[in-house]
Design a protein around this motif. Structure first.
Motif, PDB file in Angstrom:
ATOM      1  N   GLN A 152       0.824  -1.212   0.000  1.00  0.00           N
ATOM      2  CA  GLN A 152       0.000   0.000   0.000  1.00  0.00           C
ATOM      3  C   GLN A 152       0.860   1.265   0.000  1.00  0.00           C
ATOM      4  O   GLN A 152       0.600   2.207  -0.753  1.00  0.00           O
ATOM      5  N   GLU A 153       1.895   1.279   0.840  1.00  0.00           N
ATOM      6  CA  GLU A 153       2.703   2.501   0.932  1.00  0.00           C
ATOM      7  C   GLU A 153       3.484   2.746  -0.355  1.00  0.00           C
ATOM      8  O   GLU A 153       3.630   3.893  -0.792  1.00  0.00           O
ATOM      9  N   HIS A 156       1.155   4.318  -2.799  1.00  0.00           N
ATOM     10  CA  HIS A 156       0.981   5.760  -2.580  1.00  0.00           C
ATOM     11  C   HIS A 156       2.106   6.570  -3.227  1.00  0.00           C
ATOM     12  O   HIS A 156       1.877   7.672  -3.713  1.00  0.00           O
ATOM     13  N   HIS A 162      -6.492   5.259  -1.660  1.00  0.00           N
ATOM     14  CA  HIS A 162      -7.091   3.998  -1.222  1.00  0.00           C
ATOM     15  C   HIS A 162      -8.281   3.638  -2.090  1.00  0.00           C
ATOM     16  O   HIS A 162      -8.891   4.504  -2.695  1.00  0.00           O
ATOM     17  N   THR A 247      -6.524   4.518   7.968  1.00  0.00           N
ATOM     18  CA  THR A 247      -5.604   5.248   7.099  1.00  0.00           C
ATOM     19  C   THR A 247      -5.947   6.736   7.104  1.00  0.00           C
ATOM     20  O   THR A 247      -7.115   7.118   7.209  1.00  0.00           O
ATOM     21  N   VAL A 265      -0.629   4.475   7.706  1.00  0.00           N
ATOM     22  CA  VAL A 265      -1.392   3.265   8.031  1.00  0.00           C
ATOM     23  C   VAL A 265      -1.260   3.051   9.530  1.00  0.00           C
ATOM     24  O   VAL A 265      -0.168   2.796  10.039  1.00  0.00           O
TER      25      VAL A 265
HETATM   26 ZN   LIG Z   1      -2.761   4.249   2.687  1.00  0.00          ZN
END
Ligand SMILES: [Zn+2]
Ligand SMILES: [Zn+2]
Length: 280
Positions: A152-153, A156, A162, A247, A265
């Motif tokens: 996820q990071e 980004h 998201h 988040t 997160v």
């Molecule tokens: Zn995130």
């Protein structure tokens, strides 16, 4: 007021309503702020500096392979130092992303990612920090939690937002969806790749991606690098919080089109504290 005038006003109001609705539409596309790396052709290569220790290597490798499945970009791993003084700060070289792990402390977050913006929309560098203070505990010391947050990071740092703002619905099968049961949210899904295609559809006439093969020292906006980025005080204004509370996104406006954006997160415990809180 004549009937005609009031009708005109109503039309004007509808027009204003349409303008106000634009940010919501931007959110629905799961790009955050329209931020992207400037580049002159696709697919572009983005250097990802490996400043993680061996406990994280396989997760970094997995995320690099996953995101490189995109048709518009390739993440190219570059060897970096993982010494304490490099990873504490995790300052990214210009034009690259640095990924680090360390025991950053009991500050409530499993991971943070930061991107630096110039010219209003262009990403010039990014970092990811993974917090071993929590990954050293039995709750989070699992492949599923490590993978979710790593994936996820890094997502980004490519400009993605998201996908899911809810908490109790079924997992969407993407790491861009925060959840208390990460097992099925381990990788990007087709929608993430579509969003990347959309974000990187246009080409720029300059590039913010570094082609240099030396890792480089971290550098960037002097003022931001002086701040202790491990705490909300350095992140600027809270601009988004998911319904789960898990988040958040913060933006620090540095003026002149320069910004620092931080994607957080939180741990499940911290998410529970933030859930339902109004943030404006
Ligand atoms: Zn995130
Ligand atoms: Zn552009």
């Amino acid at each position: 007021m004549s009937q005609k005038a009031s009708r005109r006003n109503r039309i004007a109001l509808v027009a204003v309503g349409a303008l106000v609705a634009v940010p919501a539409l931007v959110l629905a596309t799961h790009s955050w702020g329209g931020y992207h790396w400037a580049r002159t052709s696709n697919p572009f290569n983005l250097k990802t500096v490996d400043s993680v220790t061996s406990a994280w290597d396989s997760y970094l490798d997995t995320s690099i392979v996953d995101w490189s499945k995109s048709t518009v970009l390739n993440l190219v791993e570059e060897a970096g130092q993982s010494t304490n003084n490099v990873t504490k700060k995790c300052s990214a070289p210009t034009g690259k992303v640095r990924v680090c792990n360390n025991t950053y402390g009991n500050n409530g977050w499993l991971g943070i990612a930061g991107i630096s913006i110039t010219g209003g929309t262009h990403i010039t560098k990014g970092y990811v920090k993974l917090n071993d203070t929590y990954y050293n505990t039995s709750t989070y010391n699992t492949p599923a939690w490590r993978n979710l947050v790593m994936c996820q990071e890094i997502g980004h740092t490519l400009g993605l937002d998201h996908q899911d703002e809810n908490f109790n619905n079924a997992n969407l099968g993407t790491c861009m969806d925060y959840t208390s049961n990460p097992e099925s949210n381990q990788h990007p899904n087709a929608h993430d790749y579509q969003m990347l295609e959309q974000i990187y559809q246009h080409l720029d006439n300059s590039t913010t991606v570094s082609a240099a093969s030396t890792p480089g020292k971290g550098n960037g906006f002097g003022v931001v690098d002086q701040l202790d980025q491990d705490h909300p005080a350095a992140w600027g204004r809270l601009v988004s919080r998911s319904k789960s509370g898990g988040t958040e996104i913060y933006e620090l406006d540095l003026g002149g089109g320069k910004k620092q954006v931080t994607f957080v997160v939180w741990t499940l415990e911290e998410a529970a504290k933030r859930r339902g809180q109004h943030h404006d």
